[in-house]
Scaffold this motif. Sequence first.
Motif, PDB file in Angstrom:
ATOM      1  N   ARG A 123       0.823  -1.230   0.000  1.00  0.00           N
ATOM      2  CA  ARG A 123       0.000   0.000   0.000  1.00  0.00           C
ATOM      3  C   ARG A 123       0.848   1.268   0.000  1.00  0.00           C
ATOM      4  N   PHE A 124       2.153   1.136   0.320  1.00  0.00           N
ATOM      5  CA  PHE A 124       3.038   2.311   0.275  1.00  0.00           C
ATOM      6  C   PHE A 124       3.761   2.447  -1.070  1.00  0.00           C
ATOM      7  N   ASP A 125       3.506   1.522  -1.975  1.00  0.00           N
ATOM      8  CA  ASP A 125       4.236   1.507  -3.252  1.00  0.00           C
ATOM      9  C   ASP A 125       3.364   2.176  -4.322  1.00  0.00           C
ATOM     10  N   SER A 126       3.860   3.279  -4.892  1.00  0.00           N
ATOM     11  CA  SER A 126       3.010   4.078  -5.788  1.00  0.00           C
ATOM     12  C   SER A 126       2.551   3.300  -7.026  1.00  0.00           C
ATOM     13  N   ARG A 127       3.271   2.250  -7.404  1.00  0.00           N
ATOM     14  CA  ARG A 127       2.836   1.530  -8.619  1.00  0.00           C
ATOM     15  C   ARG A 127       1.484   0.851  -8.415  1.00  0.00           C
ATOM     16  N   TYR A 128       1.105   0.654  -7.131  1.00  0.00           N
ATOM     17  CA  TYR A 128      -0.175  -0.023  -6.859  1.00  0.00           C
ATOM     18  C   TYR A 128      -1.243   0.972  -6.398  1.00  0.00           C
ATOM     19  N   SER A 129      -0.966   2.271  -6.597  1.00  0.00           N
ATOM     20  CA  SER A 129      -1.859   3.268  -5.996  1.00  0.00           C
ATOM     21  C   SER A 129      -3.274   3.247  -6.582  1.00  0.00           C
ATOM     22  N   LYS A 130      -3.427   2.719  -7.803  1.00  0.00           N
ATOM     23  CA  LYS A 130      -4.775   2.701  -8.411  1.00  0.00           C
ATOM     24  C   LYS A 130      -5.558   1.441  -8.012  1.00  0.00           C
ATOM     25  N   GLU A 135      -7.175  -0.786  -1.899  1.00  0.00           N
ATOM     26  CA  GLU A 135      -6.325  -1.366  -0.842  1.00  0.00           C
ATOM     27  C   GLU A 135      -6.758  -2.753  -0.399  1.00  0.00           C
TER      28      GLU A 135
END
Length: 247
Positions: free
Chosen positions: A133-140, A143
């Motif tokens: 959840r802290f990794d921007s590549r998974y921000s879309k 959660e």
Amino acid sequence: MYKLVLMRHGESEWNAENRFTGWSDVDLTIKGRQQANKAGLLMKEAGYNFDLAYASMLKRAIRTLWVALDSMNIMHTPIGLSWRLNERHYGQLQGLNKSDTAKKYGEEQVLIWRRSYDIAPEPLSLEDSRHPRFDSRYSKIPEKYLPSAECLKDTVNRVVPFWNESISSAIRAGRNVLVVAHGNSLRALIKHIDNIPDGDIMNLNIPTGQPLVYELDENLKVIRNYYLGNPEDIEKSLDSVKNQGKA
Ligand SMILES: O=C(O)[C@H](O)COP(=O)(O)O
């Protein structure tokens, strides 16, 4: 008849150090790049060509795909990346040496963590800076879908929607597809497409950097599967995967 090619990434830095990797984003070793190059040449010599390729969102898979497409001279091939193809999340085991972990907890326990179908290792805390959840590549990605640890069953549940929505429809549309992913995300995919019972999937291991061809009928039922590479190399590589959890 359709043909689908699946391939695990080449040797990664943490494969070489025998560490649990999961969603940790480590790169290929020189040997891993060489394996990817060799795999591409092998596919080219065997007459393979791809209209579409998929990889996970982890660089060991993406780089393997780039190197293989480069050695096939088909770098223009469209690529789709999906988090659903990422490796099984190994929770708190990520980063630990597999052999040291077997010394500490026993080989049997490590085998359960590595190969049982429905037992997950201890999860990462939601506050752990390594949590996806802290990794921007998974921000879309909502959660609730981001794992803290997974058993293979969880990975099957994550991978199958991608098979249903993307890979299988591309195959049915007549496109030649290459999928580059990971030991356990491919075990999850193979379990689904080859209908392997829960109890039998623990015996399936996948070597690094070896193209695995699946021949499928018009209903995408598996007719047969085979590795393109040298059978002795594949045997050796499979043994080394099995032995990673020895004390
Ligand atoms: O995540 C890992 O450590 C490897 O990619 C797969 O590991 P395993 O063979 O121990 O499940």
